[in-house]
Design an enzyme around this catalytic site. Structure first.
Site, PDB file in Angstrom:
ATOM      1  N   SER A  43      -2.880  21.082 -17.919  1.00 32.12           N
ATOM      2  CA  SER A  43      -2.924  22.099 -18.972  1.00 32.12           C
ATOM      3  C   SER A  43      -2.252  23.368 -18.476  1.00 32.12           C
ATOM      4  CB  SER A  43      -4.373  22.413 -19.369  1.00 32.12           C
ATOM      5  OG  SER A  43      -4.396  23.496 -20.281  1.00 32.12           O
ATOM      6  N   VAL A  89      -2.843  26.582 -11.332  1.00 26.99           N
ATOM      7  CA  VAL A  89      -1.802  25.810 -10.647  1.00 26.99           C
ATOM      8  C   VAL A  89      -0.734  25.365 -11.650  1.00 26.99           C
ATOM      9  CG1 VAL A  89      -1.302  23.770  -9.239  1.00 26.99           C
ATOM     10  CG2 VAL A  89      -3.375  25.089  -8.815  1.00 26.99           C
ATOM     11  N   CYS A  90      -1.156  24.938 -12.837  1.00 28.65           N
ATOM     12  CA  CYS A  90      -0.196  24.495 -13.862  1.00 28.65           C
ATOM     13  C   CYS A  90       0.705  25.646 -14.298  1.00 28.65           C
ATOM     14  CB  CYS A  90      -0.934  23.930 -15.072  1.00 28.65           C
ATOM     15  SG  CYS A  90      -1.987  22.527 -14.690  1.00 28.65           S
ATOM     16  N   ASP A  91       0.108  26.829 -14.453  1.00 26.72           N
ATOM     17  CA  ASP A  91       0.848  28.039 -14.800  1.00 26.72           C
ATOM     18  C   ASP A  91       1.901  28.312 -13.722  1.00 26.72           C
ATOM     19  OD1 ASP A  91       0.214  31.077 -16.290  1.00 26.72           O
ATOM     20  OD2 ASP A  91       1.214  31.070 -14.350  1.00 26.72           O
TER      21      ASP A  91
END
Length: 172
Positions: free
Chosen positions: A59, A64-66
Protein backbone atom coordinates in the site's frame (compact mmCIF):
# COMPACT_ATOMS: atom_id res chain seq x y z
CA UNK A 1 -6.57 -23.31 -7.88
CA UNK A 2 -3.44 -21.21 -7.68
CA UNK A 3 -0.30 -22.50 -6.00
CA UNK A 4 0.14 -21.49 -2.34
CA UNK A 5 3.63 -20.94 -0.91
CA UNK A 6 3.14 -21.14 2.87
CA UNK A 7 5.77 -19.28 4.89
CA UNK A 8 7.34 -17.82 1.71
CA UNK A 9 7.74 -14.48 3.48
CA UNK A 10 7.07 -12.76 6.78
CA UNK A 11 5.29 -9.68 8.07
CA UNK A 12 7.03 -8.37 11.19
CA UNK A 13 8.53 -11.81 11.65
CA UNK A 14 5.24 -13.71 11.31
CA UNK A 15 4.97 -16.19 8.39
CA UNK A 16 2.63 -15.30 5.52
CA UNK A 17 1.44 -17.31 2.53
CA UNK A 18 2.01 -16.11 -1.02
CA UNK A 19 -0.34 -17.23 -3.79
CA UNK A 20 1.01 -17.93 -7.26
CA UNK A 21 4.28 -19.18 -8.75
CA UNK A 22 7.74 -18.02 -7.77
CA UNK A 23 9.06 -16.51 -11.00
CA UNK A 24 12.72 -16.28 -11.93
CA UNK A 25 14.95 -14.53 -14.44
CA UNK A 26 14.49 -16.09 -17.88
CA UNK A 27 10.78 -16.81 -17.41
CA UNK A 28 8.25 -15.23 -19.73
CA UNK A 29 6.47 -12.42 -17.92
CA UNK A 30 2.88 -13.48 -17.22
CA UNK A 31 0.07 -11.28 -18.48
CA UNK A 32 -2.17 -9.53 -15.97
CA UNK A 33 -5.16 -7.20 -15.80
CA UNK A 34 -5.01 -4.24 -13.44
CA UNK A 35 -6.87 -0.94 -13.15
CA UNK A 36 -5.36 2.30 -14.43
CA UNK A 37 -8.39 4.09 -13.04
CA UNK A 38 -11.96 3.14 -12.23
CA UNK A 39 -13.01 2.68 -15.87
CA UNK A 40 -9.81 1.68 -17.64
CA UNK A 41 -7.78 -1.51 -17.31
CA UNK A 42 -4.19 -2.19 -18.32
CA UNK A 43 -2.25 -5.35 -19.10
CA UNK A 44 1.31 -6.32 -19.97
CA UNK A 45 0.68 -5.66 -23.68
CA UNK A 46 -0.04 -1.99 -22.94
CA UNK A 47 3.68 -1.58 -22.25
CA UNK A 48 4.90 -3.64 -25.24
CA UNK A 49 8.33 -2.81 -26.60
CA UNK A 50 9.45 -1.08 -23.40
CA UNK A 51 11.70 -2.24 -20.60
CA UNK A 52 9.47 -2.48 -17.54
CA UNK A 53 10.62 -1.93 -13.97
CA UNK A 54 7.69 -3.23 -11.92
CA UNK A 55 7.77 -2.12 -8.31
CA UNK A 56 5.18 -3.95 -6.20
CA UNK A 57 4.07 -2.52 -2.86
CA UNK A 58 1.36 -3.57 -0.39
CA UNK A 59 0.00 0.00 0.00
CA UNK A 60 1.29 3.45 -0.92
CA UNK A 61 0.06 4.71 2.46
CA UNK A 62 2.85 3.01 4.43
CA UNK A 63 6.35 4.29 5.09
CA UNK A 64 8.44 1.76 3.16
CA UNK A 65 6.03 1.71 0.19
CA UNK A 66 6.04 5.52 0.10
CA UNK A 67 9.85 5.60 0.12
CA UNK A 68 10.11 2.82 -2.49
CA UNK A 69 7.76 4.59 -4.90
CA UNK A 70 9.44 7.98 -4.42
CA UNK A 71 12.87 6.40 -5.02
CA UNK A 72 11.82 4.75 -8.29
CA UNK A 73 10.11 7.99 -9.37
CA UNK A 74 13.50 9.74 -8.97
CA UNK A 75 15.34 6.90 -10.75
CA UNK A 76 12.86 7.01 -13.65
CA UNK A 77 14.16 10.42 -14.70
CA UNK A 78 17.52 8.91 -15.71
CA UNK A 79 16.32 5.67 -17.27
CA UNK A 80 15.18 7.01 -20.65
CA UNK A 81 12.08 6.84 -22.82
CA UNK A 82 12.44 3.12 -23.53
CA UNK A 83 11.77 2.32 -19.85
CA UNK A 84 8.48 2.49 -17.98
CA UNK A 85 8.33 2.30 -14.18
CA UNK A 86 5.13 0.66 -12.96
CA UNK A 87 4.03 0.61 -9.33
CA UNK A 88 1.46 -2.07 -8.55
CA UNK A 89 -0.53 -2.11 -5.31
CA UNK A 90 -3.96 -3.20 -4.12
CA UNK A 91 -4.82 0.43 -3.28
CA UNK A 92 -7.90 1.80 -5.01
CA UNK A 93 -7.09 3.90 -8.10
CA UNK A 94 -8.50 6.99 -6.32
CA UNK A 95 -6.06 6.52 -3.45
CA UNK A 96 -3.16 6.00 -5.85
CA UNK A 97 -3.99 9.23 -7.73
CA UNK A 98 -4.38 11.18 -4.48
CA UNK A 99 -1.09 9.84 -3.12
CA UNK A 100 0.82 10.64 -6.34
CA UNK A 101 -0.58 14.18 -6.37
CA UNK A 102 0.33 14.78 -2.73
CA UNK A 103 3.79 13.21 -3.15
CA UNK A 104 4.60 14.92 -6.46
CA UNK A 105 5.17 11.53 -8.08
CA UNK A 106 4.77 11.99 -11.83
CA UNK A 107 7.13 9.57 -13.60
CA UNK A 108 5.72 6.32 -12.22
CA UNK A 109 2.59 4.67 -13.63
CA UNK A 110 0.46 3.43 -10.74
CA UNK A 111 -1.67 0.36 -11.36
CA UNK A 112 -4.25 -1.08 -9.01
CA UNK A 113 -4.62 -4.82 -8.39
CA UNK A 114 -7.72 -4.33 -6.22
CA UNK A 115 -10.37 -5.90 -8.49
CA UNK A 116 -9.18 -9.37 -9.40
CA UNK A 117 -5.71 -9.65 -7.82
CA UNK A 118 -4.65 -10.76 -11.32
CA UNK A 119 -1.12 -9.37 -10.99
CA UNK A 120 -0.60 -10.78 -7.51
CA UNK A 121 -1.60 -14.30 -8.50
CA UNK A 122 0.30 -14.27 -11.83
CA UNK A 123 3.53 -13.01 -10.25
CA UNK A 124 3.29 -15.01 -7.02
CA UNK A 125 3.01 -12.01 -4.70
CA UNK A 126 -0.60 -12.12 -3.49
CA UNK A 127 -0.59 -12.38 0.31
CA UNK A 128 -3.35 -14.83 1.25
CA UNK A 129 -3.81 -13.43 4.75
CA UNK A 130 -4.15 -9.75 3.74
CA UNK A 131 -5.22 -9.81 0.06
CA UNK A 132 -2.43 -7.33 -0.64
CA UNK A 133 0.57 -7.75 -2.94
CA UNK A 134 3.93 -8.53 -1.31
CA UNK A 135 6.78 -6.09 -1.81
CA UNK A 136 8.82 -7.24 -4.80
CA UNK A 137 10.63 -6.02 -7.91
CA UNK A 138 10.47 -7.37 -11.46
CA UNK A 139 12.49 -6.10 -14.41
CA UNK A 140 11.00 -7.24 -17.70
CA UNK A 141 12.76 -6.70 -21.02
CA UNK A 142 11.20 -5.26 -24.18
CA UNK A 143 10.31 -8.79 -25.31
CA UNK A 144 8.48 -9.57 -22.04
CA UNK A 145 11.15 -11.86 -20.58
CA UNK A 146 11.92 -11.45 -16.91
CA UNK A 147 15.49 -10.21 -16.48
CA UNK A 148 15.53 -9.61 -12.71
CA UNK A 149 13.38 -10.62 -9.74
CA UNK A 150 13.51 -9.72 -6.08
CA UNK A 151 10.96 -11.25 -3.74
CA UNK A 152 11.41 -9.64 -0.33
CA UNK A 153 11.55 -12.11 2.54
CA UNK A 154 10.16 -9.59 5.04
CA UNK A 155 7.33 -7.25 4.07
CA UNK A 156 8.71 -4.27 6.03
CA UNK A 157 12.18 -4.30 4.39
CA UNK A 158 13.35 -2.18 1.45
CA UNK A 159 14.23 -3.77 -1.89
CA UNK A 160 17.70 -3.53 -3.43
CA UNK A 161 17.11 -0.35 -5.43
CA UNK A 162 20.59 -0.29 -6.97
CA UNK A 163 20.37 -3.88 -8.26
CA UNK A 164 16.98 -3.19 -9.87
CA UNK A 165 18.23 -0.06 -11.62
CA UNK A 166 21.39 -1.86 -12.77
CA UNK A 167 19.22 -4.68 -14.18
CA UNK A 168 17.29 -2.12 -16.22
CA UNK A 169 20.50 -0.49 -17.48
CA UNK A 170 21.99 -3.87 -18.44
CA UNK A 171 19.14 -4.40 -20.92
CA UNK A 172 20.33 -1.58 -23.15
Amino acid sequence: MAQERSGAATFKGNPITLIGPQLKAGDNAPDFTVSKNLLEDASLKDFAGKIKLISVVPSLDTGVCDAQTRRFNEEAAGLGDDVVVLTVSADLPFAQARWCGAAGVDRVVTLSDYKSRSFGEAYGVLIKEFQLDMRSIFVVDANDKIAYVEYLGEMTEHPNYEAAVEAVKSLR
